[in-house]
Design a protein around this motif. Structure first.
Motif, PDB file in Angstrom:
ATOM      1  N   SER A  71      46.624  85.175  27.091  1.00  0.00           N
ATOM      2  CA  SER A  71      46.035  84.658  25.863  1.00  0.00           C
ATOM      3  C   SER A  71      46.110  85.713  24.773  1.00  0.00           C
ATOM      4  N   GLY A  72      45.430  85.437  23.656  1.00  0.00           N
ATOM      5  CA  GLY A  72      45.437  86.386  22.551  1.00  0.00           C
ATOM      6  C   GLY A  72      44.702  87.674  22.861  1.00  0.00           C
ATOM      7  N   GLY A  73      43.729  87.612  23.757  1.00  0.00           N
ATOM      8  CA  GLY A  73      42.954  88.803  24.070  1.00  0.00           C
ATOM      9  C   GLY A  73      43.103  89.304  25.489  1.00  0.00           C
ATOM     10  N   HIS A  74      43.805  88.546  26.341  1.00  0.00           N
ATOM     11  CA  HIS A  74      43.856  88.906  27.760  1.00  0.00           C
ATOM     12  C   HIS A  74      45.230  88.604  28.355  1.00  0.00           C
ATOM     13  N   THR A  75      45.667  89.474  29.240  1.00  0.00           N
ATOM     14  CA  THR A  75      46.838  89.222  30.071  1.00  0.00           C
ATOM     15  C   THR A  75      46.537  89.834  31.431  1.00  0.00           C
ATOM     16  N   ALA A  76      46.342  88.979  32.424  1.00  0.00           N
ATOM     17  CA  ALA A  76      45.936  89.476  33.737  1.00  0.00           C
ATOM     18  C   ALA A  76      46.391  88.537  34.842  1.00  0.00           C
ATOM     19  N   LEU A  77      46.595  89.120  36.019  1.00  0.00           N
ATOM     20  CA  LEU A  77      46.929  88.379  37.230  1.00  0.00           C
ATOM     21  C   LEU A  77      45.736  88.436  38.171  1.00  0.00           C
ATOM     22  N   TYR A  78      45.266  87.266  38.607  1.00  0.00           N
ATOM     23  CA  TYR A  78      44.133  87.209  39.531  1.00  0.00           C
ATOM     24  C   TYR A  78      44.538  86.502  40.818  1.00  0.00           C
ATOM     25  N   HIS A  79      44.078  87.063  41.933  1.00  0.00           N
ATOM     26  CA  HIS A  79      44.230  86.405  43.229  1.00  0.00           C
ATOM     27  C   HIS A  79      42.961  85.602  43.469  1.00  0.00           C
ATOM     28  N   ALA A  80      43.076  84.283  43.364  1.00  0.00           N
ATOM     29  CA  ALA A  80      41.932  83.404  43.640  1.00  0.00           C
ATOM     30  C   ALA A  80      41.917  83.142  45.139  1.00  0.00           C
ATOM     31  N   ARG A  81      41.179  83.952  45.865  1.00  0.00           N
ATOM     32  CA  ARG A  81      41.208  83.900  47.324  1.00  0.00           C
ATOM     33  C   ARG A  81      40.486  82.671  47.868  1.00  0.00           C
ATOM     34  N   ALA A  82      39.430  82.281  47.187  1.00  0.00           N
ATOM     35  CA  ALA A  82      38.621  81.112  47.548  1.00  0.00           C
ATOM     36  C   ALA A  82      37.867  80.708  46.291  1.00  0.00           C
ATOM     37  N   PRO A  83      37.236  79.538  46.273  1.00  0.00           N
ATOM     38  CA  PRO A  83      36.469  79.161  45.081  1.00  0.00           C
ATOM     39  C   PRO A  83      35.474  80.252  44.675  1.00  0.00           C
ATOM     40  N   LEU A  84      35.544  80.669  43.408  1.00  0.00           N
ATOM     41  CA  LEU A  84      34.652  81.668  42.810  1.00  0.00           C
ATOM     42  C   LEU A  84      34.842  83.067  43.380  1.00  0.00           C
ATOM     43  N   ASP A  85      35.959  83.307  44.046  1.00  0.00           N
ATOM     44  CA  ASP A  85      36.241  84.601  44.675  1.00  0.00           C
ATOM     45  C   ASP A  85      37.588  85.107  44.159  1.00  0.00           C
TER      46      ASP A  85
END
Length: 334
Positions: free
Chosen positions: A136-150
């Motif tokens: 986005s305009g303020g963020h660039t990130a990679l997240y591992h969504a291991r489980a809901p809310l994790d």
């Protein structure tokens, strides 16, 4: 469950009502592009003042379109951070006031988690675990969504966010604001191979991104070849866009393969970029990776995604009290 979402983290004032975390009953977004365009970027003080002016009408319109009264809501979800502190405070204040008056459960939502949950508002929601590229305009990130809310942070930008780089290059080329759509439109008349802008390299092997070098290379090229013809501007826009897309796609797919995660989510305002969507889809298909991309209307800032994420948090038993405050540097994961 009918949840009201309120989003005011930057320069969009948005409200939405979502049923059961999946079905959008209403979604209202008031843009501030006309307010900030003369300055070539978002002016925080002007953004918060505009939120103050229109947040109540936006919330009221969302409730009317959803055919829901405020007292009938099962919960209220509001963006708590990250974002501009003045803008965040407006949304939080309205959400807390409504929760107090009607005795409605309240929950704060991380804006980046909201972007991820935009993928759950489609007919093809992702299954956990998956890798999410939030751009986005303020963020660039990679997240591992291991489980809901994790979540686990896999990689992030070390300097400019992707959208910020698009805005700055658009300003260098005299295209205006916001830069993303203008760069894409201008690039359609240019040659993406006209200029070989250097790719960023991480010598420590991290899965991070960097756009400052690319932005500097564009700036130096523009200064050396000024004044630019319309065709030259189009070539610079196309070459810059191609380089930025190539970096995002390669780092994301590489991380997916290294981690053995066969599902990807692309989301955030920059995910509305056509060449990025097409390039990541092609690369993912080549490696047998399942890709989920929300429609463009859900990639840019909206409140439906906040309501969806808020629904998950409310169902998990989370509640915020009236002491909840805006957190401009709120982290989703480390």
């Amino acid at each position: 469950m009918k949840i009201l979402g309120i989003e005011s983290s930057c320069d969009e004032t948005a409200a939405a009502v979502v049923a059961d975390g999946r079905r959008i009953l209403s979604s209202v977004v008031a843009s501030q592009d006309d307010v900030h365009a003369p300055f070539g970027g978002v002016v925080p003080e002007l953004a918060s003042r505009r939120h103050l002016e229109i947040v109540i009408p936006v919330v009221e319109q969302a409730l009317v379109e959803a055919c829901v009264r405020a007292e009938e809501l099962d919960g209220i979800a509001v963006t708590q951070g990250p974002g501009l502190v003045g803008s965040l405070l407006v949304g939080c204040a309205v959400a807390k006031a409504m929760a107090y008056v009607h005795g409605t459960p309240l929950v704060g939502v991380n804006h980046l988690e909201g972007h991820i949950y935009a993928a759950f508002l489609t007919d093809d929601p992702p299954e956990h675990p998956f890798l999410a590229l939030v751009v986005s305009g303020g963020h660039t990130a990679l997240y591992h969504a291991r489980a809901p809310l994790d979540y686990a942070l896999v990689g992030q930008t070390r300097d400019d966010a992707a959208g910020e780089a698009f805005d700055k290059v658009a300003k260098l080329l005299g295209l205006g604001f916001p830069g993303g759509p203008l760069i894409q439109r201008t690039a359609e008349d240019g040659d993406p191979g006209a200029i070989a802008f250097p790719p960023a390299r991480m010598r420590d092997g991290a899965r991070d991104f960097s756009f400052s070098g690319l932005k500097t290379a564009v700036s130096l090229h523009v200064k050396r070849h000024a004044p630019l013809s319309a065709r030259a501007v189009a070539d610079v826009a196309a070459s810059f866009q191609a380089a930025a897309v190539r970096m995002l796609v390669r780092r994301t797919v590489s991380a997916s393969l290294e981690l053995g995660i066969a599902r990807l989510v692309l989301t955030g305002g920059v995910a509305a970029n056509g060449p990025l969507r097409a390039a990541l889809a092609a690369e993912a298909a080549e490696h047998g990776i399942r890709l989920h991309i929300p429609p463009r209307s859900l990639c840019t800032d909206n409140a439906a995604m906040i309501a969806a994420a808020g629904t998950a948090r409310l169902l998990a038993g989370e509640r915020a009290d009236l002491a909840m405050n805006a957190i401009p540097d709120l982290a989703l994961a480390t």
